[in-house]
Design an enzyme around this catalytic site. Structure first.
Site, mmCIF file in Angstrom:
data_model
loop_
_atom_site.group_PDB
_atom_site.id
_atom_site.type_symbol
_atom_site.label_atom_id
_atom_site.label_comp_id
_atom_site.label_asym_id
_atom_site.label_seq_id
_atom_site.Cartn_x
_atom_site.Cartn_y
_atom_site.Cartn_z
ATOM 1 N N HIS A 278 -6.993 48.364 -14.836
ATOM 2 C CA HIS A 278 -7.045 46.917 -15.081
ATOM 3 C C HIS A 278 -8.017 46.255 -14.105
ATOM 4 O O HIS A 278 -8.759 45.347 -14.477
ATOM 5 C CB HIS A 278 -5.657 46.294 -14.927
ATOM 6 C CG HIS A 278 -4.659 46.838 -15.908
ATOM 7 N ND1 HIS A 278 -3.351 46.421 -15.939
ATOM 8 C CD2 HIS A 278 -4.780 47.754 -16.898
ATOM 9 C CE1 HIS A 278 -2.710 47.051 -16.912
ATOM 10 N NE2 HIS A 278 -3.564 47.875 -17.494
ATOM 11 N N ASP B 7 10.812 51.513 -24.989
ATOM 12 C CA ASP B 7 10.477 52.948 -24.900
ATOM 13 C C ASP B 7 11.741 53.772 -24.916
ATOM 14 O O ASP B 7 11.796 54.825 -25.528
ATOM 15 C CB ASP B 7 9.807 53.383 -23.570
ATOM 16 C CG ASP B 7 8.758 52.464 -23.054
ATOM 17 O OD1 ASP B 7 7.992 51.962 -23.865
ATOM 18 O OD2 ASP B 7 8.723 52.270 -21.815
ATOM 19 N N HIS C 152 9.948 50.565 -20.335
ATOM 20 C CA HIS C 152 10.108 49.330 -21.099
ATOM 21 C C HIS C 152 11.394 49.479 -21.909
ATOM 22 O O HIS C 152 11.740 50.588 -22.326
ATOM 23 C CB HIS C 152 9.002 49.127 -22.133
ATOM 24 C CG HIS C 152 7.611 49.068 -21.601
ATOM 25 N ND1 HIS C 152 6.888 50.182 -21.263
ATOM 26 C CD2 HIS C 152 6.784 48.015 -21.404
ATOM 27 C CE1 HIS C 152 5.677 49.819 -20.858
ATOM 28 N NE2 HIS C 152 5.583 48.511 -20.932
#
Ligand code: XLS
Ligand code: NI
Ligand code: NI
Length: 436
Positions: free
Chosen positions: A271, A104, A101
């Site tokens: 997920h 990050d 990201h």
């Protein structure tokens, strides 16, 4: 710079009889399985956020991770220094791809401009290290969920200025991904959902999300980024309901808003299970729509109700995943990204190696088993035979959309169904266990 992991050698394949915890027992990168090397099959990626930035906190306590190389500051120097540590890690573990990201790799500073500049400086270093080592960026993404401005969403925020900030971050993150030769770009709608419908205009939020995605597609064309966009489904946590709740919901959203040709899915195990599905289910839904792009490899814990992002160690799970991947003909731009973290108790730097070794070995076994099951052919033949009545003239007429209820009625009136074949579930479960 001195090494961050001085006591850790390059991890080697030593075979199933090795007792060395810092060796692969199953993953032998150059070994061919079904005509392709293991490393080409897997395309393993390391997640920058977990390897370098996860302090290992949980809802009841702060982080425990020891990161002696990190000075704990938000300086760009510290961020650049982390890049070197990360590349040392990738070299020693033998992983060729990574994902990040924007926030990050580089700090969020006082203004968007300052944050963009910091990101550019870190990207310089990433590019340099990529060129020196041949490592590649599997995908980049923007973090639109940590900063408090995104507490009520980013691309589905009720507030235009927040939406614009998210758009600017995505624009920049796509540009940096492109500059680093990234193979894809991920949208995980961290807070794109609602906590309560009482204050939410769902239709308007979803329309805004679709416009956001269209603008991103326009921008990718504008700058010449050719990699696919991926949506990463997740049902809940942090919000009560996430708009990208599972593969089917994502595909419906993409179709409804004319986006399907520009997107594939990045499916994550934990997920799928939070959505009440198996990973095999969500992967199959995505693959059937020709939209299985990449995988976030991890697992949840049946006894804990959140996204624990554990490393995959279950051979049945990795076998099922690799069956889907092999049956779709393998990855093209995607790969197996370890979106997974160590337990809070595993706080030493060496634990970063143990967890990745375990995940890579578990997938290596899954690959070998899945390949053996496919080569054996009995499972595939059984499923084919189970549907063979559809290969008849009438079956073909139905499948091609040329039959009528009246024709089916003719068959039904003629046939008195006295018995149907067994589904043989247990026999097939036993067959799979022959290989495990
Ligand atoms: C969080 C997600 C995240 C995405 C990238 O649950 O898995 O890590 O993969 O934003
Ligand atoms: Ni993920
Ligand atoms: Ni996750």
């Amino acid at each position: 710079m001195s090494e961050a992991f001085p006591d850790i050698p390059r991890i080697q394949y030593e075979g199933p009889n090795s007792k060395n915890p810092l060796a692969f027992k199953q993953y032998n990168p150059d070994e061919a399985i079904g005509g392709k090397s293991m490393k080409e099959h897997m395309r393993f990626a390391a997640a920058y956020w977990h390897v370098m930035r996860n302090p290992l906190g949980d809802p009841f306590g702060p982080g425990t991770a020891k990161m002696p190389w990190d000075d704990g500051s938000d300086s760009v120097e510290n961020a650049v220094n982390r890049v070197d540590v990360f590349f040392e890690f990738m070299d020693k573990i033998g992983i060729d791809y990574y994902c990040f990201h924007d926030r990050d790799v580089a700090p969020e500073l006082e203004t968007l401009q300052a944050s963009n500049d910091a990101l550019d400086r870190v990207a310089d270093r990433l590019l340099q290290r990529q060129q020196e080592t041949g490592k590649k960026l599997l995908w980049g993404t923007a973090c639109l969920f940590i900063h408090p401005r995104f507490a009520q969403g980013a691309a589905t925020s009720p507030y235009l200025d927040v939406y614009a900030h998210g758009a600017a971050q995505v624009k920049k993150a796509i540009e940096v991904t492109h500059r680093l030769g990234g193979l894809g770009y991920v949208f995980w709608g961290g807070r794109e959902g609602y906590s309560s419908l009482i204050n939410t205009d769902m239709k308007r939020e979803l329309d805004h999300l679709a416009r956001f995605m269209h603008m991103a597609v326009d921008w990718k064309k504008e700058i010449g980024f050719e990699g696919p966009f991926y949506i990463e489904p997740k049902p809940r946590e942090p919000t009560t309901h996430q708009y990208d709740s599972d593969a089917a919901a994502c595909l419906n959203f993409l179709r409804e808003h004319d986006l399907l040709e520009h997107f594939k899915l990045n499916v994550e195990t934990n997920h799928a299970t939070l959505a009440g599905h198996t990973m095999q289910h969500d992967l199959t839904v995505a693959a059937n729509a020709d939209a299985l792009g990449s995988i976030d490899a991890n697992r949840g814990d049946e006894l804990i109700g959140w996204d624990t992002d554990q490393f995959p160690t279950d051979i049945y799970l990795t076998t099922q995943i690799m069956l889907v991947v092999l049956n779709m003909g393998g990855f093209t731009t995607g790969g197996l990204n370890f979106d997974a973290k160590r337990r809070r108790e595993s706080h030493e730097p060496i634990d970063l190696f143990h967890c990745h070794i375990g995940g890579m070995d578990a997938f290596a076994r899954g690959l070998k088993i899945a390949n053996a099951i496919i080569e054996d052919g009995r499972l595939g033949d059984f499923v084919k035979a189970r549907y063979s009545s559809w290969d008849s003239d009438l079956g073909q007429k139905v499948e091609s959309g040329n039959a009528s209820l009246a024709e089916l009625e003719t068959l039904a009136l003629r046939n008195n169904i006295s018995d149907i074949p067994s589904g043989r579930q247990e026999m097939l479960e036993n067959l799979i266990n022959e290989f495990i």
